[in-house]
Design an enzyme around this catalytic site. Structure first.
Site, PDB file in Angstrom:
ATOM      1  N   LYS A  22      25.021  14.480 -15.054  1.00  0.00           N
ATOM      2  CA  LYS A  22      24.337  15.228 -16.401  1.00  0.00           C
ATOM      3  C   LYS A  22      24.986  14.145 -17.652  1.00  0.00           C
ATOM      4  O   LYS A  22      23.925  13.811 -18.254  1.00  0.00           O
ATOM      5  CB  LYS A  22      24.971  16.424 -16.670  1.00  0.00           C
ATOM      6  CG  LYS A  22      24.854  16.861 -17.923  1.00  0.00           C
ATOM      7  CD  LYS A  22      25.327  18.288 -17.940  1.00  0.00           C
ATOM      8  CE  LYS A  22      26.771  18.461 -18.601  1.00  0.00           C
ATOM      9  NZ  LYS A  22      26.818  18.255 -19.943  1.00  0.00           N
ATOM     10  N   ASN A  23      25.915  13.970 -17.525  1.00  0.00           N
ATOM     11  CA  ASN A  23      26.568  13.319 -19.047  1.00  0.00           C
ATOM     12  C   ASN A  23      26.092  11.778 -19.085  1.00  0.00           C
ATOM     13  O   ASN A  23      26.249  11.102 -20.121  1.00  0.00           O
ATOM     14  CB  ASN A  23      28.084  13.211 -18.868  1.00  0.00           C
ATOM     15  CG  ASN A  23      28.549  14.585 -19.589  1.00  0.00           C
ATOM     16  OD1 ASN A  23      27.674  15.577 -19.744  1.00  0.00           O
ATOM     17  ND2 ASN A  23      29.747  15.047 -19.174  1.00  0.00           N
ATOM     18  N   CYS A 118      32.319  25.110 -31.062  1.00  0.00           N
ATOM     19  CA  CYS A 118      31.634  25.705 -29.923  1.00  0.00           C
ATOM     20  C   CYS A 118      32.850  26.430 -29.022  1.00  0.00           C
ATOM     21  O   CYS A 118      33.790  26.257 -29.377  1.00  0.00           O
ATOM     22  CB  CYS A 118      31.139  24.713 -28.993  1.00  0.00           C
ATOM     23  SG  CYS A 118      32.356  23.421 -28.248  1.00  0.00           S
ATOM     24  N   ASP A 306      37.245  17.721 -18.293  1.00  0.00           N
ATOM     25  CA  ASP A 306      36.191  18.582 -17.612  1.00  0.00           C
ATOM     26  C   ASP A 306      36.509  18.950 -16.171  1.00  0.00           C
ATOM     27  O   ASP A 306      35.898  19.650 -15.368  1.00  0.00           O
ATOM     28  CB  ASP A 306      35.032  17.720 -17.239  1.00  0.00           C
ATOM     29  CG  ASP A 306      34.156  17.679 -18.644  1.00  0.00           C
ATOM     30  OD1 ASP A 306      34.684  18.461 -19.707  1.00  0.00           O
ATOM     31  OD2 ASP A 306      33.210  16.898 -18.786  1.00  0.00           O
TER      32      ASP A 306
HETATM   33  C1  UD1 Z   1      31.888  14.514 -23.900  1.00  0.00           C
HETATM   34  C2  UD1 Z   1      31.368  15.113 -22.522  1.00  0.00           C
HETATM   35  C3  UD1 Z   1      31.930  16.178 -22.331  1.00  0.00           C
HETATM   36  C4  UD1 Z   1      33.220  16.072 -22.090  1.00  0.00           C
HETATM   37  C5  UD1 Z   1      34.067  15.191 -23.415  1.00  0.00           C
HETATM   38  C6  UD1 Z   1      35.498  14.554 -23.144  1.00  0.00           C
HETATM   39  C7  UD1 Z   1      28.966  14.579 -22.691  1.00  0.00           C
HETATM   40  C8  UD1 Z   1      27.624  14.936 -22.959  1.00  0.00           C
HETATM   41  N1  UD1 Z   1      29.947  15.370 -23.075  1.00  0.00           N
HETATM   42  O1  UD1 Z   1      31.844  15.471 -24.842  1.00  0.00           O
HETATM   43  O2  UD1 Z   1      31.567  16.868 -20.936  1.00  0.00           O
HETATM   44  O3  UD1 Z   1      34.229  17.195 -21.883  1.00  0.00           O
HETATM   45  O4  UD1 Z   1      33.232  14.164 -23.420  1.00  0.00           O
HETATM   46  O5  UD1 Z   1      35.747  13.963 -22.207  1.00  0.00           O
HETATM   47  O6  UD1 Z   1      29.085  13.430 -22.545  1.00  0.00           O
HETATM   48  N2  UD1 Z   1      36.004  14.589 -32.305  1.00  0.00           N
HETATM   49  C9  UD1 Z   1      36.237  14.382 -33.488  1.00  0.00           C
HETATM   50  N3  UD1 Z   1      35.318  13.759 -34.282  1.00  0.00           N
HETATM   51  C10 UD1 Z   1      34.158  13.195 -33.794  1.00  0.00           C
HETATM   52  C11 UD1 Z   1      33.955  13.260 -32.277  1.00  0.00           C
HETATM   53  C12 UD1 Z   1      34.715  13.972 -31.597  1.00  0.00           C
HETATM   54  O7  UD1 Z   1      37.457  14.856 -33.767  1.00  0.00           O
HETATM   55  O8  UD1 Z   1      33.372  13.039 -34.397  1.00  0.00           O
HETATM   56  C13 UD1 Z   1      37.013  14.760 -31.302  1.00  0.00           C
HETATM   57  C14 UD1 Z   1      36.526  16.264 -30.312  1.00  0.00           C
HETATM   58  O9  UD1 Z   1      36.722  17.388 -31.223  1.00  0.00           O
HETATM   59  C15 UD1 Z   1      37.584  16.158 -29.104  1.00  0.00           C
HETATM   60  C16 UD1 Z   1      37.573  14.836 -28.963  1.00  0.00           C
HETATM   61  O10 UD1 Z   1      37.522  14.131 -30.055  1.00  0.00           O
HETATM   62  O11 UD1 Z   1      38.668  16.593 -29.520  1.00  0.00           O
HETATM   63  C17 UD1 Z   1      36.828  14.155 -27.779  1.00  0.00           C
HETATM   64  O12 UD1 Z   1      35.436  14.723 -27.813  1.00  0.00           O
HETATM   65  P1  UD1 Z   1      34.402  13.703 -27.386  1.00  0.00           P
HETATM   66  O13 UD1 Z   1      34.737  12.801 -26.363  1.00  0.00           O
HETATM   67  O14 UD1 Z   1      33.325  13.480 -28.601  1.00  0.00           O
HETATM   68  O15 UD1 Z   1      33.368  14.925 -26.622  1.00  0.00           O
HETATM   69  P2  UD1 Z   1      31.981  14.932 -26.471  1.00  0.00           P
HETATM   70  O16 UD1 Z   1      31.467  13.544 -26.592  1.00  0.00           O
HETATM   71  O17 UD1 Z   1      31.415  15.762 -27.250  1.00  0.00           O
END
Ligand code: UD1
Length: 419
Positions: A22-23, A118, A306
């Site tokens: 999915k990701n 979320c 995950d």
């Molecule tokens: C992706 C995955 C999700 C997985 C996560 C961590 C997809 C579609 N989803 O989510 O399944 O659980 O990686 O492996 O690929 N953060 C910030 N600022 C930002 C972006 C992120 O502070 O602009 C923080 C988030 O709050 C979190 C951390 O960075 O604490 C990691 O998040 P991130 O890697 O961005 O998760 P997703 O990409 O949303």
């Protein structure tokens, strides 16, 4: 609404095949916005998140042809009528923000609802926006939406304070058409990031370093459509591996991305399971008692957040004390309240869950709260005494393709029933 009903106690034995990731599919669907022409993706799983992304692309003006049986998905975007991701879609699936980069890059403008909090944490997109600003985009926020516009993005050196998977992907998508070179520092190393970079390079992009902390993207003018098979889902594979270990099973997981699961392989072995790489998959053989182990979630190649919920379920029936530390998301312990209702002995202390293994869990009616939490409740139900009913399984359907059928094929007593 459907629910899953499980009669616990059966060992899982046999073979199961992992679906596409999915990701990996979601960023590939976003990448399809960058090019005029039919992109073809195969090994696409049937999942709710992918359906949501299709609706989003349709809303914007893309044409989509999907053959769900064969898992072939074709997308063509000649033009976009509405370069926007509305609240309704971002609310159900945060990954909708992945359209930001490609829309600005090709159509000069994007408007995306801000994801907000979320279930598993605040999850901001500040780093996505910081990177786009560095590339010369104008960013404004009004009425809960962020609007990003740029006549032409310019290459830039971008350092991300926190490792972000979709942030890295979004900026990579934005940078492929930018003028000059973009350097992403402290980039995410996840295999799905590498899959996206490979796809973009097949389309004609010039990206090096994906899979390391520094990714260089030299902007190119033209991209061509791509035909690509999606990599297998390491989290689905990992979930079956834990299921095999927890039920004292013997399962061959076919199409398992063994090399992407090093941290899980090591932890499962520490817990007493055998993990054997075979010619066409990975075999996991579980044994009792399960040994208690400590886990700390980290960005790849660290232990994946995950897989934390599934591992917590496993530790709840292990032989001693286990400390599980969640460092990626701040609120990812919602499954624990439900596991405790099954008899698990778990205390939450800040970002740590202290799990004292119990002899057995008892089946109970449970409520799924997010995608991976749902999987952990299913796993707990497989080993619990008596009947477990998991409701609100729309979370599960976001990311697991026919999980009940796959588990049934391994000997689990599990049914999906209409509520
Ligand atoms: C992706 C995955 C999700 C997985 C996560 C961590 C997809 C579609 N989803 O989510 O399944 O659980 O990686 O492996 O690929 N953060 C910030 N600022 C930002 C972006 C992120 O502070 O602009 C923080 C988030 O709050 C979190 C951390 O960075 O604490 C990691 O998040 P991130 O890697 O961005 O998760 P997703 O990409 O949303």
């Amino acid at each position: 609404m459907d629910k899953i009903v499980i009669e616990g106690g059966n060992r899982l034995v046999g073979e199961v095949t992992v679906s596409g990731a999915k990701n990996a599919v979601l960023p590939l669907m976003a990448a399809s916005l960058l090019v005029d022409g039919w992109n073809t993706f195969s090994n696409v799983p049937r999942l709710r998140d992918i359906e949501t992304f299709k609706v989003l692309l349709n809303h914007m003006g893309s044409e989509i042809s999907a053959d769900k049986k064969s898992g072939i998905l074709k997308i063509r975007t000649r033009d976009v009528k509405r370069p926007e991701a509305p609240y309704e879609m971002v609310k159900t699936m945060r990954a909708s923000v992945l359209v930001l980069g490609p829309l600005v890059s090709r159509f000069k403008r994007a408007r995306v609802s801000l994801p907000g909090g979320c279930a598993i944490g605040a999850r901001p997109i500040d780093l996505h926006l910081m990177g786009l600003k560095k590339m010369g985009a104008e960013v404004s926020i009004d009425h809960g939406y962020v609007t990003v516009s740029a006549e032409k993005l310019r290459g830039a050196k971008i350092y991300m304070d926190t490792t972000t998977v979709t942030g890295t992907e979004n900026l990579m998508l934005a940078a492929v058409h930018a003028e000059g070179t973009t350097v992403l520092e402290n980039a995410a190393l996840e295999p799905e990031v590498v899959c996206l970079a490979d796809a973009l390079n097949m389309m004609g992009a010039d990206i090096t370093g994906a899979g390391t902390e520094v990714i260089r993207i030299n902007g190119v003018r033209e991209l061509k459509p791509v035909d690509l098979r999606v990599i297998p889902d390491r989290i689905e594979a990992g979930t079956f591996m834990v299921a095999a270990a927890m039920t004292r099973g013997n399962v061959l997981i076919k199409d398992c991305p063994y090399g992407s699961l090093d941290s899980l392989n090591i932890k499962l072995r520490e817990a007493g399971a055998e993990v054997i790489e075979e010619e066409n998959g990975v075999r996991v053989i579980g044994d009792y008692p399960i040994r208690s182990i400590d886990i700390k979630t980290l960005p790849h190649p660290g232990f994946p957040t995950d897989m934390q919920a599934q591992m917590t379920a496993m530790m709840s029936i292990a032989s001693g004390l286990s400390v599980i530390k969640e460092t990626v998301f701040e609120n990812r312990f919602m499954h624990i309240g439900e596991l405790k209702r099954m008899g698990a002995d778990i205390t939450i202390d800040g970002r740590c869950a202290i799990v004292r293994g119990v002899k057995s869990l008892g089946g109970a009616p449970l409520m799924a709260t997010d995608l991976r939490a749902s999987a952990s409740l299913i796993l707990a139900g497989l080993v619990a005494e008596g009947k477990t009913e998991v409701s609100r399984i729309y979370h599960l359907d976001r990311g697991y393709e026919r999980i009940e059928e796959k588990l049934k094929g391994l000997g689990a007593r599990i049914e999906r029933v209409k509520e």
